[in-house]
Design a protein around this motif. Structure first.
Motif: not given
Length: 132
Positions: A38, A41, A45, A47-49
């Motif tokens: 995480s 962004g 926000d 960004d999660r992968h």
């Protein structure tokens, strides 16, 4: 076991990212590791992968990770060795009195010699004709 099937969770915080290592169990009873990255962004926000690795594949994944870490450590040592060799070669080449190609025009305390080069501060002027 919680609602989401989490058995264990740990978090690693870095400067601009967080990593979550979640051990989970699905409805079929299969245990797996979920790795979530995480990072902040745009705006508020994140960004999660995520990747999931099942228990039966864990040893293969860890073997691959171990091989990668060994390679990185070997490369780091080789680069450090190369840098040390280059530094030693430069020091040997430019050592004073070592017969090097580096030109030392005049050392402090030596008398000035007329070699056709006029030195004024940082600028070196080369005279076209040497006057006798």
């Amino acid at each position: 076991m919680s609602i989401r099937g989490e058995l264990f969770t740990t978090q690693v915080l870095l400067d601009n990212r967080s990593y979550f290592f979640n051990v989970k169990e699905n409805r079929a009873g299969d245990v797996f590791l979920q790795i979530v990255e995480s990072k902040k962004g745009d705006g508020a926000d994140f960004d999660r992968h995520q990747i999931s690795i099942f228990a039966e594949d864990m040893q293969k994944v860890l073997a691959g990770l171990d091989d990668s870490l060994k390679f990185i450590e070997k490369e780091r040592k080789e680069r450090a060795k190369r840098r040390a060799e280059i530094k030693a070669a430069k020091e040997a080449k430019y050592a004073l009195g070592g017969g090097s190609d580096k030109k030392v025009y005049r050392k402090k305390g030596e008398e000035k010699k007329d070699d056709g080069i006029k030195r004024t501060g940082k600028v070196i002027h080369i005279k076209s004709k040497k006057e006798d």
